[in-house]
Structure formats: structure tokens, C-alpha cells
Design an enzyme around this catalytic site. Structure first.
Site, short mmCIF file in Angstrom:
data_model
loop_
_atom_site.label_atom_id
_atom_site.label_comp_id
_atom_site.label_asym_id
_atom_site.label_seq_id
_atom_site.Cartn_x
_atom_site.Cartn_y
_atom_site.Cartn_z
N HIS A 67 0.82 -1.21 0.00
CA HIS A 67 0.00 0.00 0.00
C HIS A 67 0.85 1.26 0.00
O HIS A 67 2.04 1.25 0.33
CB HIS A 67 -0.96 0.01 1.20
N CYS A 105 2.42 -4.99 7.05
CA CYS A 105 2.16 -4.77 5.62
C CYS A 105 3.34 -4.02 4.99
O CYS A 105 4.21 -3.50 5.68
CB CYS A 105 0.86 -4.01 5.43
#
Length: 540
Positions: free
Chosen positions: A432, A451
């Protein structure tokens, strides 16, 4: 029954077998022959019982020999030749007992011994074949963050494949990973072994900082060490000249650190590492590639090397896109796991559904002290409806019974930035964007909750959309401009591989090294060492 009872001496019997003569024809027909075959078969069955698949293989063939007949000469020679290369591949040589098996061939006296040896050879073969094709370790038992699914070979397929192969040497060779990375790492292992055998790369560089214009013993030690490492041509200069400056820059690039050509403390610490230390990275990298053997990486795939802090798109074996990344911090369950999956979609203008662990461990204590804390993040109930903070008595809840979730709507300040890339997995890991751009300037970028934050998220989106949009940038920006959370499915899903290589070959053929940011390599090498993998060649 001994060989002499059969009317032929042990040495002659073994010589005939090893030269290509089958043993069975030298036994008289009738009860004696039946007794001999029964002894062989019984020994095979007893020894093979240690491995059910092997026992079934022999039973299906009437316990016929696989290794100890004239017809098996080429198979036998090919396997022993493969075992001779086990050390070069970074495998636990002692596990296969090659010298013991060779000695047993020279000492056979009875059909029972021959049967035991035939099955023992098969057991060694299965152990070696499993290790060379899919790894010698069970990684999940060593580090919980290695959740990669390993494709172990079917023992029956290994046995029947070898039995049916007209070219056993080729069959055995093809069990190892075929990737250029693997071949380059095997070469690097041999090169490092040669360096170790000749005393390494020379004395350490006893300095804190060396740069252009410096001279003296420290510069000489640096020069000599870089020459031994292959970064500098031979010279006798005692001055930090242009050649040395460029050599240091190249070395820094290969270490993934700032390439300013100045040998500062961090650069010198790396230069002073021994060939033995680097060998550990090579051995672990070979093992990791074996875990991925047989995995179809994909004609187009995304390769995210965690300790390198990069993500790349690879098309037909060549890198077509690269970006820096930030990965999970080196704390508990925040370390990014290793696995492969398939990217199916991207979400433009994403909202952030705060993971439960972050909600109750980080935000709940904040809201108990101040109900208005983290006010940019919504409190939502089980039906996804926003809940007013003032209506909640946060002090009445704890991490186990807190009934609300938290969600951050799309915005420029959203924790996920303006785009995220999803490859649905049980670990809730994805790539992301991020509003925290400054972290990309650091050499070591382990700061996330697990992440992977991408330094060039828009460019990554354009590269992925190019396969399905005539104007990928225009399309992306038009969706982004709406401000609405929008899921865009990839017409051709792309495999994603989250890997952990602290040693890997570059396009110039040199091996690049990275720091073991999570300590996983150290744990894996300790396990390899315990299994019997040697840093230096084994000697008799």
C-alpha cells in the site's frame, strides 16, 4: 549363507556386481536359489520398512533390486556422483552416509547384506532427493514467520522416475532448482570455500573512516581487501584515489547502502566481515531457493525481498519495475511473513479497517485516557455503522470484550495512502501507499505493522494497469479524482512472492548481501549447522 558357501569368493562376487554382473545368476537353481532370493527380499523388506512409500515401492516390484545389479551400474554411479556434489549445494552430507554405502558395496558377503544395502541406498536416495529438491529443513518449526508452502516430492514418483529414466545422471541433476539464482549461489559457495581455504580476504581494516585523499596503512588494508573481494584491480597505491573511491561505491551498491564512495563506519563494518560470515548467508539462500523449487513464479510476477526493502515487477525473467519499500518492524507479530500468493485487485482511495490487534492494543488504551483520541478514525459497530465516541464508556471494556471496530475513511492522510494492492491471504498482508514518505530515505526500513509500504505506489499501479488499460495513468487518476473507494480487479492476476534473501546475485554476476533484519537467517543457519551443513569442505 556366505559368498564362499555359494562357491565364489567375496571379492569376486563384489567385483562381478560392481563391474556389471548380476548376483542372482551365480546361485544354483532349486531350494538354494529360493533361499537366497528369500533372504534378499526379507532384508529389503525389513530395511525399507522405515519408509512406508519405499516399502510399497519394493513390494510392488516383488522386492527386485534397484541398485545392486549389473543393470543398475549407471544409476549407482550417477547417485554417488550426485552425493559427491552435496556439499557444493550446501546440503548435510553426513545425512546420506555416502562413504559408508561405498564401503558396504566392497564388503558384501551375503544376499541378506545385499538386500539391506539395496534398501539403504534407496533410503539415502530419498533423503537426498527430498533435500536437494525442496530443502533440508522444516522452516515453520524454526521461525513462525516463514509460512511458505513447501512442495515436497512424492517418494513413489522419485523412485519410479529414477527407475524409468534412461539417463539417471540427468534425472538426478534435474531435481535441484534450475533457476540462474541457484547456480550463481552454488558458484559463490565454491568461491567462498576457496577464499576460506587460502586464509580469507586478509587483515581487517583498522579504521573508523577513510575517504578520498587519505593515505596510510588503513587505506592499504582497504585496498588489499577490496582486491581480494574482486572489487578493485591490483595496484600498489597507498592513497585513497579515484579507483578506490569507485570500488567502494560499487561495494556499497552491492550492500544496499548509500553509495557515496566514502568508507565510513557502516561500510567498513561490512567490509570487515569474514568469508565464513558471508557463507552463512549463501547457505541459507540456497535452502530458501530449494523451498521454492517447483513453484511457478509466473511469467510476470512481483518479487518483494524483505531485507532488501524493495519490490520489483519481473517480466519474462527481467526486472521491469522497482520501488523501495518499508516492511514490518522487528517486533513480535509485526515482522512481515514469507509466502507466495496472487495479487487480484487494487483499491483506489482505500479506507483503512484497523486490525483488531492495533485497535485493542494501541487505540483502546488511548481512548480510555481520552475518548477523543485518534479522532480521525471512526468507531464502528458490528453492522458497520459509525458510533459517536461520547456514547461509549471505554473504561468498561478491555482487549477481550471491546465490541467495536475502527475504520479510517479515504483521505490523503489515510494510513494506507491513496491505493492498496491486495493478494487475499490469511495473514492480512498487502502492499500500500503511505502518507509517511520520509521513512523511504532510510537505509533500514522496518517500521510497519507487517504490511508493505511502497515508495512509488502510483507507478506500481500504472505498471499493473498497463496490461488492461490503454491509458493506465489517465484511468488511475480519473478514479482517484472521484475520492470514492473503488476496487479495480486485475484482468490477469499477478503472483506475488514475499521472500527473505540476504544474499542474491545481481545482473553483473556479483553477490549482493543484506543485513539479517529479523534474525531469521541466523536461526536457519543454526538449524543447518545442527543438521550437518558445513561452512568449509568436509575432509577425510
Amino acid at each position: 549363507m556366505t559368498a564362499s558357501c555359494l562357491g565364489v569368493g567375496r571379492a569376486a562376487l563384489v567385483a562381478m556386481m560392481m563391474a556389471g554382473a548380476a548376483l542372482a545368476p551365480f546361485v544354483a537353481a532349486g531350494p538354494a536359489r529360493a533361499q537366497m532370493l528369500s533372504g534378499f527380499a526379507q532384508a529389503v523388506a525389513e530395511t525399507a520398512a522405515a519408509e512406508p512409500a519405499l516399502a510399497a515401492f519394493y513390494a510392488a516390484r516383488g522386492h527386485a533390486p534397484l541398485w545392486t545389479t549389473a543393470e543398475a551400474a549407471s544409476r549407482r554411479a550417477a547417485f554417488f556422483a550426485a552425493l559427491d556434489q552435496a556439499d557444493a549445494n550446501g546440503l548435510p552430507v553426513a545425512r546420506y552416509r555416502a562413504e559408508e554405502l561405498r564401503a558396504r558395496f566392497a564388503a558384501i558377503e551375503t544376499e541378506r547384506e545385499r538386500g539391506q544395502l539395496d534398501a539403504a541406498m534407496s533410503l539415502a536416495y530419498l533423503a537426498w532427493a527430498r533435500d536437494i529438491s525442496s530443502g533440508a529443513l522444516e522452516p515453520k518449526k524454526i521461525d513462525a514467520g516463514i509460512v511458505r508452502e513447501i512442495r515436497r516430492p512424492d517418494p513413489q514418483a522419485l523412485l519410479n522416475g529414477l527407475l524409468a529414466s534412461p539417463a539417471p545422471a540427468r534425472f538426478l541433476r534435474d531435481l535441484a532448482p534450475k533457476s540462474p539464482r541457484y547456480a550463481a549461489l552454488v558458484k559463490a559457495r565454491l568461491d567462498l570455500q576457496a577464499e576460506i581455504a587460502t586464509g580469507g580476504w586478509g587483515p581487517e581494516v583498522a579504521a573508523k573512516r577513510l575517504g578520498p585523499g587519505d593515505s596510510g596503512p588503513g587505506v592499504i588494508a582497504l585496498r588489499d581487501r577490496l582486491i581480494r573481494m574482486g572489487y578493485l584491480r591490483r595496484s600498489v597505491s597507498a592513497t585513497y584515489d579515484g579507483d578506490l573511491h569507485r570500488a567502494v561505491q560499487t561495494y556499497q551498491l552491492d550492500q544496499g547502502i548509500k553509495a557515496d564512495g566514502v568508507a565510513g563506519e557502516g561500510t567498513l563494518a561490512r567490509i570487515n566481515r569474514t568469508p565464513e560470515e558471508r557463507m552463512k548467508s549463501i547457505l541459507v539462500a540456497l535452502e530458501r531457493l530449494r523451498w521454492m523449487n517447483g513453484l511457478d513464479l509466473g511469467k510476470r510476477h512481483i518479487w518483494v525481498n524483505l531485507p532488501d526493502f524493495t519490490a520489483r515487477i519481473v517480466d519474462d525473467g527481467k526486472m521491469s519495475f522497482e520501488t523501495v519499500t518499508v516492511v514490518g518492524m522487528n517486533q513480535g507479530d509485526r515482522r512481515t511473513p514469507e509466502f507466495s500468493d496472487v495479487m487480484e485487485m487494487m483499491v483506489i482511495n482505500p479506507s483503512w479497517s484497523v486490525p483488531r490487534s492495533i485497535t485493542v492494543k494501541e487505540y483502546l488504551p488511548m481512548m480510555q485516557r481520552n475518548p477523543g483520541a485518534a479522532g480521525h478514525i471512526q468507531l464502528v459497530d458490528s453492522r458497520g455503522r459509525a458510533v459517536a465516541r461520547e456514547s461509549v464508556n471505554f473504561a468498561a471494556y478491555n482487549a477481550r470484550n471491546f465490541p467495536f471496530a475502527m475504520r479510517q475513511p479515504p483521505s490523503n492522510g489515510n494510513a494506507l495512502g491513496l491505493v492498496k494492492f491486495l493478494f487475499p491471504n490469511p495473514y492480512n498482508i498487502y502492499l500500500h501507499d503511505t502518507p509517511s514518505k520520509s521513512l523511504f530515505q532510510k537505509d533500514v526500513r522496518a517500521f510497519s505493522h507487517g504490511c508493505i509500504r511502497v515508495g512509488r505506489p502510483f507507478d506500481l499501479a500504472y505498471a499493473l494497469l498497463a496490461a488492461q488499460e490503454a491509458d493506465p495513468e489517465g484511468y488511475f487518476k480519473s478514479v482517484l479524482k472521484t475520492g470514492a473507494e473503488t476496487t479495480v480487479k486485475l484482468r490477469d492476476p499477478v503472483p506475488v512472492h514475499l521472500v527473505y534473501f540476504t544474499a542474491f546475485p545481481n545482473a553483473q554476476g556479483r553477490i549482493e548481501y543484506r543485513d539479517d533484519v529479523y534474525g531469521r537467517d541466523a536461526a536457519l543457519f543454526a538449524a543447518l549447522d545442527k543438521a550437518g551443513v558445513a561452512l568449509a569442505p568436509l575432509t577425510n
